[in-house]
Write a protein that holds these residues in place. Sequence first.
Motif, PDB file in Angstrom:
ATOM      1  N   THR A 203      65.509   2.823  20.816  1.00  8.75           N
ATOM      2  CA  THR A 203      64.266   3.089  20.092  1.00  8.75           C
ATOM      3  C   THR A 203      63.652   1.734  19.764  1.00  8.75           C
ATOM      4  N   TYR A 204      62.327   1.631  19.886  1.00 10.24           N
ATOM      5  CA  TYR A 204      61.644   0.359  19.655  1.00 10.24           C
ATOM      6  C   TYR A 204      60.618   0.466  18.520  1.00 10.24           C
ATOM      7  N   LEU A 205      60.557  -0.586  17.708  1.00 13.29           N
ATOM      8  CA  LEU A 205      59.354  -0.892  16.935  1.00 13.29           C
ATOM      9  C   LEU A 205      58.753  -2.111  17.615  1.00 13.29           C
ATOM     10  N   PHE A 206      57.622  -1.912  18.307  1.00 17.07           N
ATOM     11  CA  PHE A 206      57.002  -2.975  19.101  1.00 17.07           C
ATOM     12  C   PHE A 206      55.770  -3.480  18.369  1.00 17.07           C
ATOM     13  N   ILE A 207      55.834  -4.743  17.939  1.00 23.49           N
ATOM     14  CA  ILE A 207      54.770  -5.341  17.128  1.00 23.49           C
ATOM     15  C   ILE A 207      53.961  -6.300  17.992  1.00 23.49           C
ATOM     16  N   SER A 208      52.644  -6.158  17.957  1.00 21.68           N
ATOM     17  CA  SER A 208      51.799  -7.005  18.794  1.00 21.68           C
ATOM     18  C   SER A 208      50.367  -7.003  18.262  1.00 21.68           C
ATOM     19  N   HIS A 209      49.623  -8.040  18.650  1.00 19.53           N
ATOM     20  CA  HIS A 209      48.183  -8.044  18.384  1.00 19.53           C
ATOM     21  C   HIS A 209      47.412  -7.574  19.615  1.00 19.53           C
ATOM     22  N   SER A 210      48.138  -7.296  20.707  1.00 26.24           N
ATOM     23  CA  SER A 210      47.512  -6.922  21.975  1.00 26.24           C
ATOM     24  C   SER A 210      47.566  -5.408  22.172  1.00 26.24           C
ATOM     25  N   MET A 211      46.433  -4.764  22.125  1.00 19.73           N
ATOM     26  CA  MET A 211      46.391  -3.317  22.317  1.00 19.73           C
ATOM     27  C   MET A 211      46.851  -2.877  23.707  1.00 19.73           C
ATOM     28  N   PRO A 212      46.509  -3.589  24.816  1.00 19.62           N
ATOM     29  CA  PRO A 212      47.018  -3.163  26.122  1.00 19.62           C
ATOM     30  C   PRO A 212      48.542  -3.140  26.202  1.00 19.62           C
ATOM     31  N   LEU A 213      49.219  -4.133  25.589  1.00 20.66           N
ATOM     32  CA  LEU A 213      50.683  -4.138  25.582  1.00 20.66           C
ATOM     33  C   LEU A 213      51.227  -2.952  24.797  1.00 20.66           C
TER      34      LEU A 213
END
Length: 260
Positions: A203-213
């Motif tokens: 399970t992931y909590l994926f943090i980013s400022h990039s909406m495509p990612l």
Amino acid sequence: MPLVEVSHLSKSYPRRDGLRTKHALVVDDVSFVIHRGETMGLVGESGSGKSTIARMLLGLIEPTSGGVIFDGQPVSGVPQSRLRAMRRRVQPVFQDPFAALNPRMRVSDIVAEPLVIHCAAPKNELRSKCAALLRAVGLDESALGRYPHEFSGGQRQRINIARALALRPELLVLDEPVSALDVSVGAQIVNLLHDLQREFQLTYLFISHSMPLVRYLSTNIAVLRRGRLVEFGTRDAICGVPREEYTQTLLAATPELRLA
């Protein structure tokens, strides 16, 4: 039952203003859930409070109010023994792949460190387990005897991921894991994470400022602005028909990426 429940989470820090002390609210009443096997994308501009939420979820800092429940157990305000047990099941991958690695340690010792700390493998099995972890992230066993400075940024992040997988965790907290990498290298790491999720049932909590990612990896997306959750829903709902103007701005601000 959700694997992670974030409930009315807030965090403020004291700040001097002349002779007075004020409190800067960094995270403001945030709530969401993460179910087993899914990827929850947490997206927002720099300074929106994403990393602060990650650190509270990992038990590295205490919330000012609200809380985090992992698999039915609170993360904050618990004995160190319980927090230690939880950390076997929740592992981070941070933004800077070089800063996260001890430059004086060989890769073999870096990857084996969680196994040694948690007494999770006999000493005579450490090398073979570390070699298997490196192969899982696309690196050769020959990397075991080398130091972090001998690798590229993308290879260092693969080493970080291998170390995070050593204890066979259930949840990875991925805090901007590709933002310090070139676009093409970052795309390779994102594809690797996609494959590892299936292989290791993560399970992931994926943090980013990039909406495509975030759109590529996530099942659900939470949009954070100035510490507040402004929109939360499925990937298709958030990216297809966003309600908030801020979400529309994030979608328009970054170009599509070739990841597959």
